[in-house]
Design an enzyme around this catalytic site. Structure first.
Site, mmCIF file in Angstrom:
data_model
loop_
_atom_site.group_PDB
_atom_site.id
_atom_site.type_symbol
_atom_site.label_atom_id
_atom_site.label_comp_id
_atom_site.label_asym_id
_atom_site.label_seq_id
_atom_site.Cartn_x
_atom_site.Cartn_y
_atom_site.Cartn_z
ATOM 1 N N THR A 131 0.866 -1.175 0.068
ATOM 2 C CA THR A 131 0.220 -0.007 -0.057
ATOM 3 C C THR A 131 0.735 1.143 -0.053
ATOM 4 O O THR A 131 2.095 1.180 0.186
ATOM 5 C CB THR A 131 -0.913 -0.174 1.286
ATOM 6 O OG1 THR A 131 -0.274 0.413 2.660
ATOM 7 C CG2 THR A 131 -1.530 -1.462 1.468
ATOM 8 N N CYS A 132 0.210 2.533 0.126
ATOM 9 C CA CYS A 132 1.172 3.714 0.221
ATOM 10 C C CYS A 132 1.966 3.640 1.422
ATOM 11 O O CYS A 132 2.903 4.537 1.583
ATOM 12 C CB CYS A 132 0.203 4.936 -0.097
ATOM 13 S SG CYS A 132 -1.059 5.007 1.060
ATOM 14 N N SER A 138 -2.222 1.158 10.997
ATOM 15 C CA SER A 138 -2.435 2.309 9.900
ATOM 16 C C SER A 138 -2.032 3.545 10.476
ATOM 17 O O SER A 138 -2.324 3.828 11.536
ATOM 18 C CB SER A 138 -3.792 2.001 9.326
ATOM 19 O OG SER A 138 -4.257 0.926 8.597
ATOM 20 N N GLN A 192 -9.653 0.772 4.261
ATOM 21 C CA GLN A 192 -9.234 0.671 3.022
ATOM 22 C C GLN A 192 -8.304 -0.730 3.168
ATOM 23 O O GLN A 192 -8.289 -1.488 2.064
ATOM 24 C CB GLN A 192 -8.758 1.779 2.396
ATOM 25 C CG GLN A 192 -8.197 1.554 0.788
ATOM 26 C CD GLN A 192 -7.625 2.809 0.389
ATOM 27 O OE1 GLN A 192 -7.131 3.838 0.985
ATOM 28 N NE2 GLN A 192 -7.177 2.702 -1.173
ATOM 29 N N GLN A 250 -7.327 -4.078 0.797
ATOM 30 C CA GLN A 250 -6.148 -4.367 0.305
ATOM 31 C C GLN A 250 -5.427 -5.707 0.679
ATOM 32 O O GLN A 250 -4.753 -6.622 -0.008
ATOM 33 C CB GLN A 250 -5.078 -3.158 0.578
ATOM 34 C CG GLN A 250 -5.695 -1.855 -0.084
ATOM 35 C CD GLN A 250 -5.047 -0.800 0.702
ATOM 36 O OE1 GLN A 250 -4.731 -0.736 1.750
ATOM 37 N NE2 GLN A 250 -4.662 0.473 -0.261
ATOM 38 N N ALA A 295 -8.553 8.585 -10.355
ATOM 39 C CA ALA A 295 -9.925 8.063 -10.252
ATOM 40 C C ALA A 295 -10.339 6.958 -9.674
ATOM 41 O O ALA A 295 -11.172 6.358 -9.896
ATOM 42 C CB ALA A 295 -10.439 8.095 -11.679
ATOM 43 N N GLY A 296 -9.290 6.516 -8.795
ATOM 44 C CA GLY A 296 -9.178 5.272 -8.028
ATOM 45 C C GLY A 296 -10.273 5.399 -6.771
ATOM 46 O O GLY A 296 -10.762 6.437 -6.367
#
Length: 444
Positions: A49-50, A109, A116, A120, A190-191
Site C-alpha cells: 500500500t502507500c 494504519s 481501505q 487491500q 480516479a481510483g
C-alpha cells in the site's frame, strides 16, 4: 513451520524510502511467483500500500527464510542487502500473526481504524491464493483476519470518525485556505482514494471539482457523481492554471506533474497553488515544493492532521486488541493441532478397518444372519470403537499441544498405535475455489 512478516511501513521508513520499495502492480504477479520459487518459502502473500510493503511467508527455518526474503528484495529492487537490513522489520510467529490481525483491522494504519487496508489485504491474499502461493496455513490465517476485521468494523465504533488519508488531505486544504467551498480543486486520479477525496470535498461544499485521469472514461464516471468536470491527462496544465488545490493519488512509477510544467504556468496564475500528493510513489516532483508561490505536501505531512480525531478511535482500538488476543490464541491452538490431526485420522482409519474386518469374520462364521442383523452389528461395533477412542484421542491432542517437544510426543503415539508404515492422510482444507467464493460473499 514458522510464520514471518518482513517489511517496512510509515513508522519505520519515510515516503522517499517507501516509494523505492513499492511493488508495481503490473509486476506483482511475477514477484509472487519469484518469491514462492525460492528455497524455504512454503507460502507467501505480498501486501503493498502507500504506507507499507510487507511480505508474509511460511518458512521452514526463521533465519533461512528471513535471509531468502531479504535477498529477494535486494535483487528485485536492485539494492544492497546491507541497506535493507537497516530499514526493514521482521516479526516471527506469534508476533507476526498478531501483526497481521492488527494490520487488517486498521490498528497499524496511519489512520487508526481505516477500512481501505481490509480490502487491500483481502485482494493481496486472493491474488496469492489464485497463484497457489498459499496453502492450509495462510488460507486459514488470512480468512480469519479478514473475518475479524469485518466484525470489528461492524460491531465497534472504530470507524465512526472519518479520518482517512483522503479526509486528512481535505482537512489540510481547509486548514490552509479556511473556506474551500468556493475553491477549484483538481483531483489527479480516479481510483478508490480519489473517490473518497471527492466525497469529502463534496460534503464540505466544494462545487468546482476537476477530475484528471489517464483514462477519460474513469474520470468522467467519478466526476459525474459529484457534479465535477472530467479531463484527460493531457489537459492537466490547463487545469492547474485555475486550481487552488491539487490532490494527487495516481498509481504510477514516475512523476505526473514535473517542475518544468509548473514553471511554465506559474506566471499565469494569480493565486498560490497548494498541492497535496498522497500517492506512493509520489506523483508530483518534490522539487516543486521549493518554488515560489507553490506549497507542496506529501503523505507524511498528513500524520499531524490525522491525530486530531483519533481519541475515540484509540479507545475502540483497545477493545479490538482484546479481540485480537483471542483470535491469536485460537489460531495458535489450531496451528498446534495441525500435526496431530493427521495422526488422529490414521488411528481412526486403522480402528475402522479392524472393525470392518471383525464384522466380515462374523458374517462368515454366522452365514444365517440377516441384513438387518449385520446392520445392527456394524452400528454397535462402530459405536464401541468410537467410545473407546474418544478420550484417548482427546488426551493425545492435548498432550501434543501442551508438550514442548511435539515431535517426540508424535513419535510416541505413532509407535503406540503401530502406525509407522502407514501414510498420512491429506488434511481436509477448503478448496481454493470454495475458499475464494466464501471470501467474496460479503463485499469489503
Amino acid at each position: 513451520m514458522n510464520i514471518i512478516v518482513t517489511g517496512l511501513n510509515y513508522k519505520t521508513a519515510s515516503v522517499q524510502i517507501r516509494e523505492r520499495f513499492a511493488f508495481n502492480k503490473k509486476m506483482l504477479l511475477r514477484a509472487i511467483q519469484t518469491l514462492q520459487s525460492r528455497n524455504g518459502i512454503q507460502e507467501c502473500v505480498i501486501v503493498g500500500t502507500c504506507n507499507r510493503t510487507e511480505i508474509y511467508s511460511v518458512v521452514d527455518q526463521i533465519n533461512t527464510g528471513r535471509n531468502s526474503i531479504i535477498a529477494f528484495l535486494a535483487k528485485w529492487f536492485n539494492t544492497e542487502e546491507s541497506e535493507l537490513e537497516n530499514i526493514i522489520y521482521v516479526k516471527e510467529n506469534d508476533e507476526a500473526i498478531r501483526h497481521l490481525f492488527r494490520v487488517t483491522c486498521g490498528l497499524d494504519s496511519l489512520v487508526i481504524g481505516e477500512t481501505q487496508i481490509l480490502g487491500q489485504v483481502k485482494d493481496a491474499f486472493i491474488q496469492s491464493l489464485q497463484l497457489k502461493a498459499t496453502d492450509k496455513i495462510f488460507n486459514r490465517l488470512f480468512k480469519q483476519s479478514i473475518t475479524l476485521a469485518k466484525y470489528v468494523h461492524t460491531n465497534t465504533e472504530i470507524g465512526q470518525q472519518p479520518v482517512s488519508v483522503s479526509y486528512a488531505a481535505v482537512e489540510l486544504g481547509k486548514k490552509i485556505l479556511n473556506n474551500i467551498s468556493d475553491k477549484t480543486v483538481v483531483i489527479l486520479g480516479a481510483g478508490k482514494i480519489s473517490e473518497l477525496t471527492a466525497k469529502h470535498l463534496y460534503s464540505n461544499g466544494v462545487e468546482k471539482i476537476l477530475v484528471v485521469n489517464r483514462t477519460y472514461g474513469h474520470a468522467m464516471e467519478l466526476a459525474e457523481r459529484f457534479n465535477g468536470v472530467a479531463l484527460g491527462l493531457d489537459q492537466i496544465s490547463s487545469a492547474l492554471i485555475d486550481a487552488d488545490i491539487v490532490i494527487s493519488s495516481i498509481d504510477t512509477a514516475g512523476h505526473i506533474i514535473k517542475k518544468q510544467q509548473i514553471q511554465a504556468i506559474i506566471e499565469e496564475r494569480k493565486q498560490p497553488l497548494f498541492m497535496i500528493d498522497i500517492a506512493v510513489p509520489r506523483n508530483i516532483d518534490p522539487e516543486i515544493g521549493f518554488m515560489d508561490n507553490v506549497f507542496l505536501y506529501d503523505i507524511d505531512d498528513l500524520e499531524s492532521i490525522v491525530k486530531v480525531n483519533l481519541q475515540d478511535r484509540a479507545r475502540e482500538a483497545r477493545k479490538i486488541e482484546v479481540f485480537i488476543k483471542k483470535e491469536v490464541e485460537t489460531f495458535k491452538m489450531w496451528l498446534d493441532t495441525l500435526e496431530v490431526i493427521p495422526l488422529i485420522s490414521r488411528v481412526r482409519k486403522r480402528s475402522m478397518m479392524i472393525q470392518e474386518e471383525v464384522v466380515f469374520q462374523i458374517e462368515n462364521k454366522l452365514p444365517n444372519l440377516t441384513e438387518h442383523d449385520l446392520k445392527v452389528i456394524r452400528k454397535y461395533s462402530k459405536s464401541i470403537v468410537n467410545q473407546i477412542l474418544h478420550e484417548p484421542l482427546i488426551n493425545m491432542k492435548h498432550l501434543v499441544v501442551d508438550n514442548l517437544n511435539k515431535t517426540e510426543m508424535l513419535d510416541i503415539f505413532t509407535q503406540l498405535f503401530s502406525l509407522e508404515n502407514e501414510r498420512e492422510n491429506q488434511s481436509h482444507e477448503p478448496s481454493v475455489t470454495n475458499l475464494e467464493i466464501t471470501l467474496n460473499k460479503t463485499p469489503v
